[in-house]
Design an enzyme around this catalytic site. Structure first.
Site, PDB file in Angstrom:
ATOM      1  N   GLU A  51     -15.942  32.480 -13.067  1.00 23.60           N
ATOM      2  CA  GLU A  51     -17.234  32.555 -12.391  1.00 23.60           C
ATOM      3  C   GLU A  51     -17.661  31.183 -11.854  1.00 23.60           C
ATOM      4  OE1 GLU A  51     -18.714  35.262 -11.625  1.00 23.60           O
ATOM      5  OE2 GLU A  51     -17.425  36.599 -12.795  1.00 23.60           O
ATOM      6  N   HIS A  95     -13.347  36.056  -6.093  1.00 21.45           N
ATOM      7  CA  HIS A  95     -12.617  36.836  -7.098  1.00 21.45           C
ATOM      8  C   HIS A  95     -11.427  37.550  -6.455  1.00 21.45           C
ATOM      9  CE1 HIS A  95     -15.490  35.957 -10.139  1.00 21.45           C
ATOM     10  NE2 HIS A  95     -16.476  36.616  -9.590  1.00 21.45           N
ATOM     11  N   HIS A  98     -19.304  34.438  -3.293  1.00 22.38           N
ATOM     12  CA  HIS A  98     -18.913  34.351  -4.705  1.00 22.38           C
ATOM     13  C   HIS A  98     -17.971  35.503  -5.067  1.00 22.38           C
ATOM     14  CE1 HIS A  98     -19.732  33.870  -9.138  1.00 22.38           C
ATOM     15  NE2 HIS A  98     -19.447  35.163  -9.087  1.00 22.38           N
ATOM     16  N   GLU A  99     -18.344  36.714  -4.678  1.00 23.32           N
ATOM     17  CA  GLU A  99     -17.516  37.876  -4.996  1.00 23.32           C
ATOM     18  C   GLU A  99     -16.179  37.830  -4.267  1.00 23.32           C
ATOM     19  OE1 GLU A  99     -18.255  39.764  -7.384  1.00 23.32           O
ATOM     20  OE2 GLU A  99     -20.277  38.976  -7.652  1.00 23.32           O
TER      21      GLU A  99
END
Length: 423
Positions: free
Chosen positions: A358, A282, A278-279
């Protein structure tokens, strides 16, 4: 007139607070829609009765404190102007030194000190609340240390900005907002570059991930995403909180992926890999840079509106607020108040953008890891550790939530699981 304006301001704040108390405790419905009952997003399937009760209580009180805190700052700055404290701060500064820069520093320390005293009770209530509900494990001494670091960092930052800002106002009364914004661009980038290596370590200890086996798995995932990562950092948070978190910070060569040690202690490797994926999204989709661009765009509009509103207020109520000219340092509380109002008004837009990013990161992570069970259980554990509401009230989601609700996140993952189970 001054007394009447003060009374109206206080009454307005009280009515505002009563509205949100009624909204959060009596009007809003946080129950799950019927179609989600019994699903993996239903908190009753992964929280016990006590945890369900505590999450509702804690979330309602915390949300009320949020909605009370920011407008309280507006009320404080308004009363500081209305009752002549800003004028008094300037007089004290001028009587203390003959040097203009030192006068600004003295004025600013008085304003900052009184603002800190005024907002301290709400900050302390928030700290006590998190201790009561076992979210925070931080001692009062440690919390006060962080508070003082915050105070002096904010003071130091404004001590750089305010003299430049008012110098620009005097040089160009009609274009100071534009020149101020242009100067803010390199300043913002510089501060974001410094954040991971200078500012964050003032609060916590950062070090490369100790679990080398897990680090190898994370770096393998990073290589798959074509991210030139060499280290993953962990930060010691267990002395302060039981909550879980991971994030990306910094820009350029100082960009870091950071894991809280609480996350490492409570989640399995497969759950952590989902969070890391997930990170990584970004980074891959350059959300940090889009965020900077969005922030600079909003700040340009915000400074222009601040310029217009300050001039309008000064012309209409300058006598009552003891401001004869916006270029006078006495107008600084008005500047802070207007800027804070505009940021609050813009938060639905910035939060919506953040929730979109997100959601993108969640979808990227599940496509990369293809482990919906680990993803779902990680979000369930995040809900439990932070006593979060799975389905928050609409106004809370709009004004507070930078991430999708757990209902949205877990439901998306459950749909992915069902869809791929059929294949």
């Amino acid at each position: 007139m001054v007394r009447k304006m003060g009374v109206y301001a206080v009454l307005g704040y009280i009515l505002y607070g009563l509205f949100f108390y009624w909204y959060l405790f009596y009007f809003s419905d946080t129950n799950l829609p019927f179609e989600y009952e019994g699903s993996k997003a239903d908190p009753s399937t992964f929280l016990n009765g006590r945890e369900l009760m505590l999450s509702e209580e804690y979330s309602k009180i915390r949300n009320l404190l949020f909605f009370l805190s920011t407008p309280f700052e507006w009320l404080f700055y308004f009363l500081i102007l209305l009752f002549g404290f800003s004028k008094a701060f300037k007089n004290w500064a001028e009587n203390s030194s003959k040097y203009k820069l030192l006068q600004t520093a003295i004025y600013l320390i008085w304003l900052s000190f009184f603002a800190y005293l005024a907002t301290f009770p709400l900050s302390y209530i928030s700290f006590s609340l998190s201790k009561t509900y076992n979210i925070s494990t931080q001692s009062f001494a440690s919390w006060m240390k962080d508070e003082l670091i915050d105070f002096w960092l904010n003071y130091g930052t404004w001590l750089i900005i305010v003299p430049v800002l008012y110098w620009l106002m005097k040089k160009s009364q009609k274009r100071w907002w534009l020149y101020g914004w242009l100067l803010s661009i390199p300043f913002t980038l510089f501060m974001m570059f410094l954040q991971p290596v200078v500012i964050d370590p003032l609060y916590h200890d950062f070090y490369p991930l100790k679990n080398k086996e897990l680090e190898t798995k994370i770096l393998t995932l990073a290589d798959k995403a074509e991210i030139p990562a060499q280290h993953v950092f962990e930060v010691n948070m267990s002395d302060e909180t039981n909550a879980l978190n991971a994030y990306v910070t910094g820009i350029g060569s100082n960009a870091r992926i950071v894991l809280w040690d609480t996350t490492l202690n409570k989640l399995t490797d497969s759950q952590i890999l989902f969070i890391m994926a997930h990170e990584m999204c970004h980074y891959v989709e350059k959300h940090i840079y889009f965020g900077i661009a969005g922030y600079l765009l909003i700040s340009l509009l915000g400074l222009y509106l601040t310029y217009r509103i300050m001039n309008w207020v000064t012309k209409r109520w300058g006598n009552e607020l003891k401001i004869s000219d916006t270029r006078d340092i006495r107008s600084l509380p008005l500047f802070f108040m207007v800027l804070s109002m505009l940021l609050f008004a813009a938060s639905p837009i910035t939060n919506f953008t953040s929730r979109y990013q997100e959601t993108r990161a969640d979808k990227y992570a599940i496509e990369m890891t293809k482990n919906p069970e680990a993803a779902i259980t990680s979000f369930q554990e995040l809900t439990r550790s932070g006593l979060s509401q799975v389905n928050p009230p609409l106004l809370v989601k709009v004004f507070r939530y930078t991430h999708p609700s757990m209902l949205d996140r877990i439901s998306m993952l459950e749909n992915y699981e069902i869809k791929h189970r059929k294949k």
